[in-house]
Write a protein that holds these residues in place. Structure first.
Motif, PDB file in Angstrom:
ATOM      1  N   THR A  47       0.821  -1.212   0.000  1.00 18.41           N
ATOM      2  CA  THR A  47       0.000   0.000   0.000  1.00 18.41           C
ATOM      3  C   THR A  47       0.852   1.258   0.000  1.00 18.41           C
ATOM      4  O   THR A  47       0.642   2.151  -0.819  1.00 18.41           O
ATOM      5  N   VAL A  48       1.808   1.348   0.922  1.00 16.32           N
ATOM      6  CA  VAL A  48       2.579   2.589   1.066  1.00 16.32           C
ATOM      7  C   VAL A  48       3.937   2.534   0.393  1.00 16.32           C
ATOM      8  O   VAL A  48       4.604   3.555   0.273  1.00 16.32           O
ATOM      9  N   GLY A  49       4.367   1.353  -0.021  1.00 14.26           N
ATOM     10  CA  GLY A  49       5.678   1.223  -0.651  1.00 14.26           C
ATOM     11  C   GLY A  49       6.680   0.621   0.329  1.00 14.26           C
ATOM     12  O   GLY A  49       6.588   0.808   1.539  1.00 14.26           O
ATOM     13  N   GLU A  50       7.649  -0.085  -0.219  1.00 12.92           N
ATOM     14  CA  GLU A  50       8.649  -0.764   0.603  1.00 12.92           C
ATOM     15  C   GLU A  50       9.474   0.212   1.440  1.00 12.92           C
ATOM     16  O   GLU A  50       9.821  -0.082   2.568  1.00 12.92           O
ATOM     17  N   ALA A  92       7.986   2.487   9.049  1.00 17.42           N
ATOM     18  CA  ALA A  92       6.738   2.840   9.722  1.00 17.42           C
ATOM     19  C   ALA A  92       5.750   1.691   9.651  1.00 17.42           C
ATOM     20  O   ALA A  92       5.806   0.871   8.738  1.00 17.42           O
ATOM     21  N   ARG A  93       4.841   1.657  10.636  1.00 19.71           N
ATOM     22  CA  ARG A  93       3.770   0.659  10.622  1.00 19.71           C
ATOM     23  C   ARG A  93       2.502   1.270  11.201  1.00 19.71           C
ATOM     24  O   ARG A  93       2.569   2.132  12.072  1.00 19.71           O
ATOM     25  N   THR A 123      11.866  -3.718   9.801  1.00 18.34           N
ATOM     26  CA  THR A 123      12.260  -4.496   8.634  1.00 18.34           C
ATOM     27  C   THR A 123      11.527  -5.832   8.647  1.00 18.34           C
ATOM     28  O   THR A 123      11.525  -6.527   9.653  1.00 18.34           O
ATOM     29  N   PRO A 124      10.904  -6.181   7.550  1.00 21.21           N
ATOM     30  CA  PRO A 124      10.215  -7.476   7.510  1.00 21.21           C
ATOM     31  C   PRO A 124      11.225  -8.609   7.544  1.00 21.21           C
ATOM     32  O   PRO A 124      12.365  -8.458   7.106  1.00 21.21           O
TER      33      PRO A 124
END
Length: 176
Positions: free
Chosen positions: A50-53, A59-60, A128-129
């Motif tokens: 949605t918001v970009g990588e 942010a979350r 970071t995912p």
């Protein structure tokens, strides 16, 4: 007495065969996300898309709050202190992308909550995912044994799939 019999009845069985896990958990996920104000769970589950990588890495989303009698909600986004001003400058673009998920202007403003990189929740904020682990390739002995077990299967594609699955299971049990 009839009320007691109704309580004792087991839950009705589903007669639809196999069901996707997402279908079984959709109600629970929606209920949990609605407690935090997220009427649309796609915002949470597809935040990076949605918001970009680049934004998802720093942010979350935390919650959505609705004002009394007003139109539009406020999305609260958690970020580290140094990234707050940068995200604030991108607010109009972010709001546009987030509202595209809802299909209308559901989010009127975004509030950025800043925190230190350490000392939040369980110790540290990590945006970071997780990197996906590369799957382990079964060794030749496992593949050979699994192929031998699947030789009786007539369908070629099914035989290959079962041999691959068997090799992965054999490899995992031998290396754990």
């Amino acid at each position: 007495m009839a009320a007691n019999r109704e309580k004792e009845r087991p839950t009705p069985r589903r007669k639809r065969g196999f069901e996707r896990t997402s279908g079984l958990l959709a109600h629970r996920i929606r209920k949990a996300s609605e407690k935090r104000g997220f009427a649309e769970t796609r915002l949470l589950t597809h935040w990076a898309e949605t918001v970009g990588e680049d934004v998802a890495a720093i942010a979350r989303p935390v919650s959505v709050s609705y004002s009394k009698g007003g139109f539009g909600a406020t999305l609260t986004v958690l970020t580290t202190g140094a990234n707050g001003p940068m995200l604030q400058m991108q607010e109009p673009r972010l709001r546009e992308r987030i509202n595209a998920v809802y299909g209308y202007a559901a989010i009127a403003r975004i509030r950025f909550t800043q925190t230190a990189p350490t000392g939040f929740a369980e110790g540290q904020v990590d945006f970071t995912p997780e990197r996906k682990a590369t799957p382990r390739v079964p060794d030749a002995a496992c593949r050979k044994e699994a192929a031998a077990l699947a030789t009786d299967v007539a369908d070629e594609a099914l035989r290959r799939a079962l041999a691959d699955l068997g090799a992965a299971i054999l490899d995992k049990t031998r290396h754990t």
